[in-house]
Write a protein that holds these residues in place. Structure first.
Motif, PDB file in Angstrom:
ATOM      1  N   TYR A 126       0.831  -1.202   0.000  1.00 39.72           N
ATOM      2  CA  TYR A 126       0.000   0.000   0.000  1.00 39.72           C
ATOM      3  C   TYR A 126       0.869   1.256   0.000  1.00 39.72           C
ATOM      4  CZ  TYR A 126      -3.407   3.482   1.514  1.00 39.72           C
ATOM      5  OH  TYR A 126      -4.189   4.599   1.590  1.00 39.72           O
ATOM      6  N   TYR A 127       1.856   1.293   0.885  1.00 40.27           N
ATOM      7  CA  TYR A 127       2.723   2.466   1.003  1.00 40.27           C
ATOM      8  C   TYR A 127       3.462   2.753  -0.298  1.00 40.27           C
ATOM      9  CZ  TYR A 127       6.340   5.596   2.766  1.00 40.27           C
ATOM     10  OH  TYR A 127       7.182   6.668   2.954  1.00 40.27           O
ATOM     11  N   LEU A 128       3.887   1.708  -0.995  1.00 38.54           N
ATOM     12  CA  LEU A 128       4.702   1.863  -2.193  1.00 38.54           C
ATOM     13  C   LEU A 128       3.886   2.096  -3.455  1.00 38.54           C
ATOM     14  CD1 LEU A 128       7.226  -1.021  -1.491  1.00 38.54           C
ATOM     15  CD2 LEU A 128       7.698   1.423  -1.323  1.00 38.54           C
ATOM     16  N   ALA A 132      -3.686   6.364  -6.924  1.00 44.12           N
ATOM     17  CA  ALA A 132      -4.827   5.758  -7.613  1.00 44.12           C
ATOM     18  C   ALA A 132      -4.977   4.291  -7.241  1.00 44.12           C
ATOM     19  CB  ALA A 132      -4.676   5.913  -9.125  1.00 44.12           C
ATOM     20  N   CYS A 133      -3.853   3.570  -7.175  1.00 39.99           N
ATOM     21  CA  CYS A 133      -3.895   2.161  -6.782  1.00 39.99           C
ATOM     22  C   CYS A 133      -4.298   2.010  -5.322  1.00 39.99           C
ATOM     23  CB  CYS A 133      -2.542   1.498  -7.033  1.00 39.99           C
ATOM     24  SG  CYS A 133      -2.157   1.233  -8.782  1.00 39.99           S
ATOM     25  N   ARG A 140      -1.558  -5.875  -6.918  1.00 41.47           N
ATOM     26  CA  ARG A 140      -1.029  -6.158  -5.577  1.00 41.47           C
ATOM     27  C   ARG A 140      -1.950  -5.684  -4.448  1.00 41.47           C
ATOM     28  NH1 ARG A 140       4.200  -7.690  -4.483  1.00 41.47           N
ATOM     29  NH2 ARG A 140       5.220  -8.544  -6.318  1.00 41.47           N
ATOM     30  N   LEU A 141      -2.998  -4.932  -4.777  1.00 42.14           N
ATOM     31  CA  LEU A 141      -3.854  -4.361  -3.740  1.00 42.14           C
ATOM     32  C   LEU A 141      -5.327  -4.558  -4.076  1.00 42.14           C
ATOM     33  CD1 LEU A 141      -2.214  -0.876  -3.035  1.00 42.14           C
ATOM     34  CD2 LEU A 141      -2.235  -2.840  -1.496  1.00 42.14           C
ATOM     35  N   LYS A 142      -6.122  -4.819  -3.053  1.00 41.42           N
ATOM     36  CA  LYS A 142      -7.567  -4.850  -3.213  1.00 41.42           C
ATOM     37  C   LYS A 142      -8.095  -3.421  -3.187  1.00 41.42           C
ATOM     38  CE  LYS A 142     -11.745  -6.463  -0.826  1.00 41.42           C
ATOM     39  NZ  LYS A 142     -12.448  -7.007  -2.004  1.00 41.42           N
ATOM     40  N   SER A 143      -9.120  -3.143  -3.986  1.00 42.76           N
ATOM     41  CA  SER A 143      -9.719  -1.816  -4.020  1.00 42.76           C
ATOM     42  C   SER A 143     -10.383  -1.487  -2.693  1.00 42.76           C
ATOM     43  CB  SER A 143     -10.750  -1.742  -5.151  1.00 42.76           C
ATOM     44  OG  SER A 143     -11.422  -0.506  -5.130  1.00 42.76           O
ATOM     45  N   ARG A 144     -10.230  -0.249  -2.253  1.00 44.00           N
ATOM     46  CA  ARG A 144     -10.923   0.217  -1.043  1.00 44.00           C
ATOM     47  C   ARG A 144     -12.291   0.813  -1.392  1.00 44.00           C
ATOM     48  NH1 ARG A 144      -7.497   1.149   3.590  1.00 44.00           N
ATOM     49  NH2 ARG A 144      -5.498   0.199   3.117  1.00 44.00           N
ATOM     50  N   TRP A 285      -1.452  10.911   1.395  1.00 44.01           N
ATOM     51  CA  TRP A 285      -1.184   9.649   0.693  1.00 44.01           C
ATOM     52  C   TRP A 285      -0.261   8.741   1.493  1.00 44.01           C
ATOM     53  CZ3 TRP A 285       0.466  12.367  -4.500  1.00 44.01           C
ATOM     54  CH2 TRP A 285      -0.636  13.027  -5.040  1.00 44.01           C
ATOM     55  N   ALA A 286       0.644   9.355   2.273  1.00 43.46           N
ATOM     56  CA  ALA A 286       1.662   8.569   2.988  1.00 43.46           C
ATOM     57  C   ALA A 286       1.109   7.851   4.213  1.00 43.46           C
ATOM     58  CB  ALA A 286       2.816   9.483   3.395  1.00 43.46           C
ATOM     59  N   LYS A 287      -0.116   8.163   4.612  1.00 44.39           N
ATOM     60  CA  LYS A 287      -0.686   7.532   5.802  1.00 44.39           C
ATOM     61  C   LYS A 287      -0.915   6.041   5.557  1.00 44.39           C
ATOM     62  CE  LYS A 287      -3.125  11.599   7.604  1.00 44.39           C
ATOM     63  NZ  LYS A 287      -4.457  12.148   7.970  1.00 44.39           N
ATOM     64  N   VAL A 288      -0.564   5.248   6.553  1.00 44.86           N
ATOM     65  CA  VAL A 288      -0.727   3.804   6.456  1.00 44.86           C
ATOM     66  C   VAL A 288      -1.566   3.262   7.607  1.00 44.86           C
ATOM     67  CG1 VAL A 288       0.490   1.588   6.407  1.00 44.86           C
ATOM     68  CG2 VAL A 288       1.452   3.557   5.211  1.00 44.86           C
ATOM     69  N   GLU A 289      -1.439   3.865   8.782  1.00 39.09           N
ATOM     70  CA  GLU A 289      -2.117   3.359   9.977  1.00 39.09           C
ATOM     71  C   GLU A 289      -3.462   4.050  10.164  1.00 39.09           C
ATOM     72  OE1 GLU A 289      -1.410   0.901  11.655  1.00 39.09           O
ATOM     73  OE2 GLU A 289       0.736   0.515  11.562  1.00 39.09           O
TER      74      GLU A 289
END
Length: 296
Positions: A126-128, A132-133, A140-144, A285-289
């Motif tokens: 997710y972070y990388l 749009a992804c 590599r990622l499921k849509s939110r 965009w950089a948020k992960v948690e």
């Protein structure tokens, strides 16, 4: 990042046609008297009704966001690891992770990701990934952002029209070029988009897309250059859920049950709460948690 359900935003709205709508049915009919093209539909209670496929809506929404991002977005149609921006970045990091010389920090790439060394593979992907992804998913990622088919309410009107290609030299209609098609002349479509484990900037993006639809910038279906496909978003309701116990939030309008705390907002209320959020802010965009995200 989907092992645990943390929050949801269930967005119900209506798409009202402002011009004819033509989304072509791909299935060919064997009836020789049938139209050359007809609108896409499904059967509900033994009645054939027009629909806007969820895949079509997702394509329109994602395309808009990618145009806003410019070079920040990857080419989702390119599935090669060596050329797709997101896949290439993920692959490079995975190779660094497997490298025996893990302590050799030769660039800022490793320093930036040092804080993520304890993250799961899903959070790293997710972070990388490009913004749009992060919203609409990738290899590599499921849509939110999940899209239901939008179904027309009763009272829709179907019409037909003929068109023919024009000879660029003579300016006359070409022979044997007549094309007759059916389209939705007017209709109200009930639509639903669900955001799962969302960040606030992703919900703000959805509301921004609604505004661009109202302005006629985003259109649906074919023949958009002829004025087809303009819509208007109406009757938006946003049901927000936070799973688990949310102490102290009942006073803010949330109702708590055994599974989640829930509140229903209208479009204006959510816009006010997200007023300070910029969906094009790289810090967002950089948020992960999600645990650090502000509750609406």
């Amino acid at each position: 990042m989907f092992k645990k359900l943390l929050n949801q935003a269930i967005v119900n709205f209506e798409l009202v046609t402002q011009s004819p709508l033509y989304i072509k049915q791909n299935t060919s009919l064997l009836d020789p008297t049938a139209f050359d093209g007809t609108y896409i539909s499904c059967y509900l209670d033994d009645q054939r009704i027009p629909i806007i496929p969820g895949t079509s809506m997702k394509g329109v929404f994602r395309s808009f966001f990618e145009k806003m991002l410019g070079e920040e977005a990857c080419d989702i149609l390119d599935t090669r690891q060596d050329s797709n921006k997101c896949l290439k970045t993920i692959k490079e990091y995975e190779e660094k992770l497997k490298s025996s010389n893990k302590k050799d920090k030769t660039n800022n790439f490793d320093e930036e990701l040092e804080k993520l060394k304890d993250f799961s593979r899903g959070k790293l992907n997710y972070y990388l990934s490009c913004p749009a992804c992060k919203v609409f998913g990738s290899q590599r990622l499921k849509s939110r952002m999940l899209f239901d088919d939008a179904k027309a309410k009763e009272g829709f009107k179907i019409s037909s029209r003929s068109s023919t290609p024009i000879d660029r030299i003579s300016g006359a209609a070409k022979e044997k070029g007549l094309n007759t098609f059916e389209y939705v002349d007017w209709g109200v479509f009930e639509a639903k988009v669900t955001l799962v484990n969302f960040f606030n900037w992703q919900l703000k993006l959805l509301l921004e897309i609604f505004e661009r639809i109202d302005e006629g910038i985003l259109t649906f279906g074919g023949y958009s250059s002829k004025g087809f496909g303009r819509m208007k978003v109406e009757n938006v309701t946003i049901k927000v859920r936070y799973y688990g116990e949310m102490k102290g939030k009942a006073k803010d309008g949330y109702s708590q049950n055994a599974l989640f705390a829930e509140r229903v907002f209208n479009n204006k209320e959510v816009k006010e709460k997200l007023q300070s959020i910029d969906f094009l802010d790289k810090n967002q965009w950089a948020k992960v948690e999600l645990k650090d995200e502000q509750i609406l």
